[in-house]
Design a protein around this motif. Structure first.
Motif, mmCIF file in Angstrom:
data_model
loop_
_atom_site.group_PDB
_atom_site.id
_atom_site.type_symbol
_atom_site.label_atom_id
_atom_site.label_comp_id
_atom_site.label_asym_id
_atom_site.label_seq_id
_atom_site.Cartn_x
_atom_site.Cartn_y
_atom_site.Cartn_z
ATOM 1 N N ARG A 131 2.278 -8.559 -7.480
ATOM 2 C CA ARG A 131 2.266 -9.438 -5.976
ATOM 3 C C ARG A 131 2.520 -7.953 -4.814
ATOM 4 N N GLN A 132 4.014 -7.485 -5.606
ATOM 5 C CA GLN A 132 4.259 -6.120 -4.727
ATOM 6 C C GLN A 132 3.721 -5.326 -4.215
ATOM 7 N N LEU A 133 3.091 -4.698 -5.477
ATOM 8 C CA LEU A 133 1.619 -3.635 -5.004
ATOM 9 C C LEU A 133 0.810 -4.066 -4.457
ATOM 10 N N ARG A 134 -0.203 -5.002 -4.161
ATOM 11 C CA ARG A 134 -0.827 -5.777 -3.018
ATOM 12 C C ARG A 134 -0.268 -5.566 -2.428
ATOM 13 N N ALA A 135 0.837 -6.216 -1.785
ATOM 14 C CA ALA A 135 1.354 -5.613 -0.241
ATOM 15 C C ALA A 135 1.218 -3.990 -0.027
ATOM 16 N N VAL A 136 1.504 -3.065 -0.914
ATOM 17 C CA VAL A 136 1.592 -2.275 -0.426
ATOM 18 C C VAL A 136 0.433 -1.500 -0.061
ATOM 19 N N VAL A 137 -0.566 -1.810 -1.083
ATOM 20 C CA VAL A 137 -2.019 -1.294 -0.702
ATOM 21 C C VAL A 137 -2.647 -1.477 0.177
#
Ligand code: FAD
Length: 399
Positions: free
Chosen positions: A291-297
């Motif tokens: 979920r954190q990485l999704r917010a980055v991409v």
């Protein structure tokens, strides 16, 4: 023994290139990360030395609710509503407030993978490769070439291959060891043995899973050799030991980020001390990280913000892991004659409900509930402990 599926001969084409996210390790943690990134539009590559689901890494027991939340029930082998604990002074059955299931590893991985839209390659990860300073990329050396990405996940298990190398080596590191066999047969009960005849500090188990029984020994002391007593327990149960499968099991939480790399599952020490339950927590932390990485991409935060938020989430669990480790260290010190009355005392339905419910809440199944591709949880009516991890700058603890 499974054969490593890394491509060989003509099939071993070079593997190089850049991806938005590189996930190293395609078991519970790695697949959970990739699944959360599905539908984000990012180019995600998952690599593992084996094909997905090829090599079972555990007895594959998990709270049923976790399977249900992730729509994985098709992989269920058997379900249990009680736990039978044996000690040298008798046995005690604990009625569980929630059920526990064994599952088929290959099927479960296939189901997780079916929800992903990432690419997959078999490759052995050797470690970090040197890069160009300031290009914002992390380079990973594999046996097929160098892969690069600004967002790299190490879900490779306890070896933590993409860390700088902190001298974490058995038997001196805080690692337990586990070994099990998978004889054919059937069983009704989920069983545990706390018996020094099998292991001075740890426990033995028998987890029936359809047409096989997973029988094993876990030792909190990494120096204790468990092969002989795995055979002993198996023979005591009238089963021929076969298909040996073992590994080191971390029992201490580690840093969730290091040198720009994100760690999830055993690589971050996410396996719970005492119970050595690491599947549900690998999924839980893998989902949180995804979920954190999704917010980055999706451009909603930077990599550094994701690192700080994920590290803060990881660290907020430290005291729970510390407490479980304390109990793990205490149990071998309990004199055997006190063990039986203690197990009796702990068997009251009130205590079982209280302790098992608290235990489940360390990584609550509701955390997984948000559907794949759903990025807005602002109207989520769930209890706080069950809500997905949110990015709130005030709550983010910088590392
Ligand atoms: C005998 C035993 C029984 C267990 N039983 C249970 C249980 O019933 N329930 C439970 O909750 N937990 C159990 N555990 C603990 C559980 O197996 C782990 O905590 C869990 O598997 C961690 O998941 P993970 O995704 O972090 O790592 P893993 O499941 O270990 O996956 C790591 C992945 O990385 C890949 N990999 C590793 N190195 C490389 C490399 N260099 N290059 C490429 N790929 C690589 C591996 O092939 C693998 O797919 C058991 C452990 C043992 C040893």
């Amino acid at each position: 023994m499974p054969v490593r599926a890394t491509k060989r001969g003509d099939e071993r084409t070079p593997l190089e290139g850049r991806h938005d996210v590189l996930v190293c390790g395609a078991s519970f943690a790695g697949l959970a990360v990739a699944r959360e990134l599905s539908g984000s539009g990012a180019s995600v590559l998952v690599v593992d030395r084996y094909e997905i689901g090829e090599r079972q890494t555990s007895a594959c027991g998990i709270p049923t609710q976790w399977m249900r939340e992730l729509s994985l029930m098709e992989a269920e082998c058997q379900r249990f509503d009680s736990l039978l604990i044996h000690s040298p002074h008798g046995e005690r059955r604990y009625r569980l407030p929630w059920t526990f299931s064994t599952f088929d590893y290959r099927r479960l991985c296939e189901l997780l993978w079916a929800d992903c839209d990432a690419g997959f390659e078999t490759a052995k990860v050797n470690g970090r490769a040197p890069g160009t300073p300031g290009d914002g990329l992390i380079h990973v050396d594999t046996d097929r070439g160098v892969l690069s990405s600004p967002l790299v996940v190490d879900a490779l298990g306890w070896r933590r291959n993409l860390a700088s190398g902190d001298g974490y080596q058995p038997p001196d590191a805080p690692l337990s060891r586990g070994l099990e066999v998978h004889p054919a047969g059937a069983g009704e009960d989920l069983e545990i043995w706390i018996d020094r005849r099998y292991v001075p500090a740890g426990y033995g188990w028998s987890f029936p899973a359809g047409d096989e029984v997973r029988i094993g020994i876990g030792s909190f002391d990494p120096r204790f050799h468990i092969r002989d007593t795995t055979v002993l327990l198996s023979e005591d149960l009238g089963k021929e030991p076969n298909e040996y499968q073992g590994n080191w099991i971390p029992h201490k939480l580690r840093g969730a980020t290091e040198g720009g790399v994100f760690f999830a599952g055993d690589s971050a020490g996410h396996c719970l001390p005492l119970s050595a339950e690491g599947i549900r927590t690998a999924l839980y932390f893998g989902i949180a990280l995804g979920r954190q990485l999704r917010a980055v991409v999706e451009g909603r935060q930077t990599r550094d913000q994701a690192a700080a938020a994920y590290a803060g989430f990881n660290d907020s669990h430290e005291w729970k892991f510390r407490w479980m480790l304390r109990v793990q260290k205490l149990i071998p010190r309990i004199p055997p004659r006190i063990l039986a009355p203690l197990l009796r005392l702990m068997g009251t339905s009130r205590f079982v409900r209280w302790s098992f419910d608290h235990y489940l809440q360390i990584a609550p199944p509701g955390f997984a509930r948000r559907s794949v591709g759903d990025s807005d949880d602002s109207d989520d009516p769930r209890r706080d402990s069950e809500r997905p991890l949110r990015i709130e700058p005030g709550l983010v603890r910088a590392k």
